[in-house]
Design an enzyme around this catalytic site. Structure first.
Site, mmCIF file in Angstrom:
data_model
loop_
_atom_site.group_PDB
_atom_site.id
_atom_site.type_symbol
_atom_site.label_atom_id
_atom_site.label_comp_id
_atom_site.label_asym_id
_atom_site.label_seq_id
_atom_site.Cartn_x
_atom_site.Cartn_y
_atom_site.Cartn_z
ATOM 1 C CG ASP A 1 -8.964 13.335 -8.263
ATOM 2 O OD1 ASP A 1 -9.555 12.160 -8.579
ATOM 3 O OD2 ASP A 1 -8.398 13.355 -7.397
ATOM 4 C CE LYS B 1 -7.243 8.999 -14.784
ATOM 5 N NZ LYS B 1 -6.791 10.299 -13.763
ATOM 6 N N GLY C 1 -12.325 7.224 -9.057
ATOM 7 C CA GLY C 1 -13.704 7.687 -9.116
ATOM 8 C C GLY C 1 -13.584 8.701 -10.513
ATOM 9 C CG HIS C 2 -12.499 7.460 -13.931
ATOM 10 N ND1 HIS C 2 -12.113 6.474 -14.735
ATOM 11 C CD2 HIS C 2 -11.393 7.503 -12.972
ATOM 12 C CE1 HIS C 2 -10.704 6.315 -14.376
ATOM 13 N NE2 HIS C 2 -10.423 7.151 -13.403
ATOM 14 C CD GLN D 1 -5.773 5.008 -8.909
ATOM 15 O OE1 GLN D 1 -5.256 4.029 -9.860
ATOM 16 N NE2 GLN D 1 -7.022 4.727 -8.499
HETATM 17 P P1 IMP Z 1 -4.845 3.868 -2.349
HETATM 18 O O1 IMP Z 1 -4.942 3.812 -3.799
HETATM 19 O O2 IMP Z 1 -6.238 3.797 -1.851
HETATM 20 O O3 IMP Z 1 -3.891 2.930 -1.856
HETATM 21 O O4 IMP Z 1 -4.282 5.410 -2.170
HETATM 22 C C1 IMP Z 1 -2.893 5.895 -2.171
HETATM 23 C C2 IMP Z 1 -2.880 7.361 -2.623
HETATM 24 O O5 IMP Z 1 -3.328 7.422 -3.743
HETATM 25 C C3 IMP Z 1 -3.642 8.363 -1.632
HETATM 26 O O6 IMP Z 1 -2.925 9.408 -1.630
HETATM 27 C C4 IMP Z 1 -5.049 8.514 -2.358
HETATM 28 O O7 IMP Z 1 -5.449 9.692 -1.975
HETATM 29 C C5 IMP Z 1 -4.425 8.367 -3.952
HETATM 30 N N1 IMP Z 1 -5.529 8.046 -4.975
HETATM 31 C C6 IMP Z 1 -5.780 6.675 -5.067
HETATM 32 N N2 IMP Z 1 -6.782 6.704 -6.149
HETATM 33 C C7 IMP Z 1 -6.985 7.991 -6.299
HETATM 34 C C8 IMP Z 1 -7.760 8.407 -7.490
HETATM 35 O O8 IMP Z 1 -8.655 7.837 -8.363
HETATM 36 N N3 IMP Z 1 -7.630 9.886 -7.673
HETATM 37 C C9 IMP Z 1 -6.742 10.597 -6.848
HETATM 38 N N4 IMP Z 1 -6.206 9.939 -5.856
HETATM 39 C C10 IMP Z 1 -6.249 8.702 -5.797
#
Ligand code: IMP
Length: 422
Positions: free
Chosen positions: A12, A15, A39-40, A222
């Protein structure tokens, strides 16, 4: 010229805006990791768009957008995203999907929820998009890939076999019955036909573009501290979010990457569970959340907010090889009287300047802060470094000193034009 755009914190970082900005000059933009957990958010002439799987270069009609082999794809969600873009009048003729990208199957979503429940107090706070279970199948060499969607007989046989294998776990979910999963397998084949025209061996396209010296951007999803190896394990995602991951997830040889840009927010946020040394669990944290609209673009969850952590971003720079930084959301700090930067941590009475590997240690870190005077003036209209208030310049210079990387882009608002290029 090949540039990797990498998040330096917990995702977040903005990017999407940076890639959208740079995509004006891009021939190719490649998403190389993660799935629709990302989520971009991009705000441009098409309004506000939250992209989850499709690269942020899609708004530029000339840019080829690749979903690389390192990504995991949930076809129903991807189809929804495609339809949303078509509705906005955005052409998808340049979208390409790697035949090697793995699929998020319907049961992966259920398994994600079940695993989280069983973790109890130690839950990760996943996005519940089935990402972890999909990568688990990939690593255990049982995953289904985009290419499999195009071979009806094999896809059906393989997915029914996998479903059978998972039934033991799935039984504990009150959710779906086996025949519902079977119906969804058939639906996946329909998505396969809809997506067929996008599916290719993207590595060939990428190598061709590399040979012709095209401008390529690798769009990270991420952030560094959600990386499976170097993040705050186990509170991480299941993919490689770093510049090394950019090579793995696209097929670009490591020596071909010319530049790595680290995207960093002017403060820090995190969504989900896990350690966060500079978190502000007070009114100040809430103020940053409200001013910065810090709510997840995918899940809508409120993000945890805190001060800029220079220890983390320095580590991210060493790991990714940042050549420059793009700093976002400076304007959110416009109103603060004083602003803090974390320059080191205290652990067991000792000062350290690196993130420790054990979560038990990470949770106990006490940030060592340096306090700077705020500028208390709006920066949103500034278009050059010189126009920034003197205290804002000092803040940025201090970040450069601590991270030991120059800032190349400063974002002072959500819109494309609300940007300073240095
Ligand atoms: P997962 O990727 O859904 O397995 O989540 C694993 C961890 O990564 C959790 O803490 C999510 O909140 C975090 N996470 C996954 N994708 C994003 C993102 O795009 N932005 C911020 N945090 C993310």
């Amino acid at each position: 010229m090949i540039t990797a755009i990498i998040g330096s914190q917990w995702g977040d970082e903005g990017k999407g805006k940076i890639v959208d900005l740079l995509a004006e000059e891009a021939d190719l933009v490649i998403r190389f990791n993660g799935g629709n957990n990302a989520g971009h958010t991009v705000i441009n002439q098409y309004g506000r768009t939250a992209l989850h799987l499709i690269p942020s270069g899609i708004f530029n009609a000339k840019t080829i957008c690749v979903i690389g082999n390192g990504a995991v794809i949930h076809p129903p969600s991807l189809w929804l995203e495609i339809k949303e873009l078509i509705k906005k009048g955005i052409s998808l003729k340049n979208l390409k999907i790697s035949s090697r990208a793995h699929l998020v199957m319907p049961w992966h979503l259920i398994l994600d929820g079940l695993q989280e429940n069983s973790r109890g107090q130690n839950k990760i706070g996943t996005t519940n998009r089935g990402i972890g279970p999909a990568y688990m199948d990939k690593i255990s060499r049982e995953g289904l890939r985009m290419i499999d969607l195009l071979d009806k007989k094999t896809f059906k046989a393989k997915s029914l076999f996998l479903l059978k294998e998972k039934l033991n776990f799935l039984k504990s979910s009150p959710g779906k019955k086996i025949n519902e999963f079977e119906r969804e397998i058939d639906e996946y084949l329909i998505y396969g036909q809809k997506l067929k025209k996008f599916i290719i061996q993207t590595e060939f396209l990428i190598w061709q573009a590399t040979e012709k010296n095209k401008k390529i951007f690798l769009e990270g999803a991420q952030g560094t501290f959600l990386d499976l190896d170097f993040g705050t394990y186990p509170f991480v995602t299941s993919s490689y979010t770093t510049s090394a991951g950019a090579c793995l997830g696209s097929g670009i040889p490591p020596l071909k990457i010319d530049e790595v840009t680290g995207v960093t927010k002017a403060y820090t946020t995190r969504v989900g569970e896990g350690p966060f040394p500079t978190e502000l669990k007070n009114q100040l944290g809430k103020t940053i959340r409200e001013k910065g609209n810090e709510y997840g673009a995918t899940t809508g969850r409120p993000r945890r907010c805190g001060w800029f952590d220079a220890v983390l971003v320095r580590y991210a720079s060493l790991l990714n090889g940042f050549g420059n930084l793009a700093l976002t959301k400076l304007d959110i700090l416009d109103f603060f009287k004083t602003i803090k930067i974390c320059t080191a941590y205290q652990l067991n009475g000792k000062q350290i300047n690196y993130p420790p590997p054990a979560p038990s240690q990470f949770f106990r870190l006490k940030p060592v802060y340096e306090e700077l005077k705020g500028w208390q003036k709006s920066t949103i209209k500034c278009r050059s470094f010189g126009e920034l208030p003197k205290e804002a310049k000092k803040y940025l210079k201090r970040i450069e000193e601590l991270v030991r990387v120059k800032i190349k882009i400063i974002s002072v608002g959500a819109k494309r034009e609300e940007t300073i290029r240095l």
